[in-house]
Design an enzyme around this catalytic site. Structure first.
Site, PDB file in Angstrom:
ATOM      1  N   ASP A  44     -41.322  14.985 -35.128  1.00 27.85           N
ATOM      2  CA  ASP A  44     -40.417  16.037 -35.552  1.00 27.85           C
ATOM      3  C   ASP A  44     -38.984  15.548 -35.400  1.00 27.85           C
ATOM      4  OD1 ASP A  44     -40.959  19.259 -36.044  1.00 27.85           O
ATOM      5  OD2 ASP A  44     -38.918  18.837 -35.392  1.00 27.85           O
ATOM      6  N   TYR A 162     -37.033  24.258 -55.782  1.00 25.12           N
ATOM      7  CA  TYR A 162     -38.202  24.335 -54.906  1.00 25.12           C
ATOM      8  C   TYR A 162     -39.487  24.140 -55.701  1.00 25.12           C
ATOM      9  CZ  TYR A 162     -41.267  26.114 -51.201  1.00 25.12           C
ATOM     10  OH  TYR A 162     -42.245  26.252 -50.247  1.00 25.12           O
TER      11      TYR A 162
END
Length: 267
Positions: A44, A162
């Protein structure tokens, strides 16, 4: 636990969690993989968040290590493989779970917003695959699971960056699947629908100044099955595609959406 990934080594990119939010797809996948026997490298951008996920695994008796990386940087993607080999020995599974939601009508959308959508949603995923695929090819074995969105299956005039970037993930998944099938590597994609996750509910609620409950209810009303899915629905699909149960499945885009894409378009 049935040991569906027993002895497997997995990288979960985006395996942390938004602070203060309900459990999201990445953390659910980390926990599901570990509960089924996998050793996990939790990747992450936020190391503390990755460590929280890894610690949850360790508290349950599993094996997980946190690693920080910005996957928009090619050298850091290469470093993910180095870290995985150092702590896991080899890699059987790569799970890609990072994305952003660039919004805006075509005429209002800035070029930087468009580029960021593709950089995070598509290019970064390609970079992690590029880093890990030579290792998998050498081993003649591997499974890659990419998280996309139902947006890649639908039109969305006010979310063109998107929807287009997510459709590109589907195309990339199929191309990689065809290219690497002769080397024993499977590449598949999950397209989640209306999910009760931080990105799906918490972020829109903050943007609209609405309550989480109101946003969740509006989203649930759009789903033919009458409710949103959860991060565990996505994790279960990822677990299946990463396991040997899906040994003859590659190049697929699996909609996990309660039927939403059968009747709707993006709004």
């Amino acid at each position: 636990m049935s040991g569906r990934l027993q002895g497997r080594r997995a990288i979960v990119v985006g395996g942390g969690q938004t602070p203060g939010a309900t459990t999201g797809n990445g953390r659910a996948v980390v926990l599901s993989f570990a509960r089924e026997g996998a050793q996990v490298l939790v990747v992450d951008r936020d190391l503390d968040s990755a460590e929280e996920s890894a610690e949850l695994v360790r508290k349950e008796g599993g094996t997980a290590t946190a690693h920080r990386a910005d996957i928009t940087v090619e050298d850091e993607c290469a470093g993910i493989l180095d870290a995985a080999l150092a702590v896991l020995g080899h890699v059987d599974v790569l799970h890609n779970n990072v994305g952003v939601v660039p919004a805006g009508r075509t005429e209002d959308l800035g070029a930087q917003t468009w580029r960021q959508g593709f950089e995070v949603n598509l290019t970064s995923m390609w970079l992690t695959c590029k880093a890990v695929l030579p290792h998998m090819r050498q081993r003649r074995s591997g499974a890659i699971v990419n998280i996309s969105s139902m947006a890649g299956l639908l039109a969305g005039g006010e979310a063109i960056a998107y929807t287009t970037s997510k459709a590109a993930v589907h195309a990339m998944t199929r191309s990689l699947a065809l290219e690497y099938a002769p080397h024993g590597i499977r590449v598949n994609c999950i397209a989640p629908g209306m999910m009760d996750t931080p990105m799906g509910v918490d972020a829109p609620a903050r943007a609209e100044g609405s309550s989480r409950e109101d946003v969740a209810a509006k989203r649930a009303a759009l789903v033919p099955m009458g409710h949103q899915g959860t991060c565990w629905d996505v994790a279960n699909a990822a677990l299946f595609l990463a396991s040997q149960e899906a040994a003859f499945i590659t190049g697929t885009v699996l909609a996990v959406d309660g039927g939403f894409t059968l009747t709707s378009r993006m709004s």
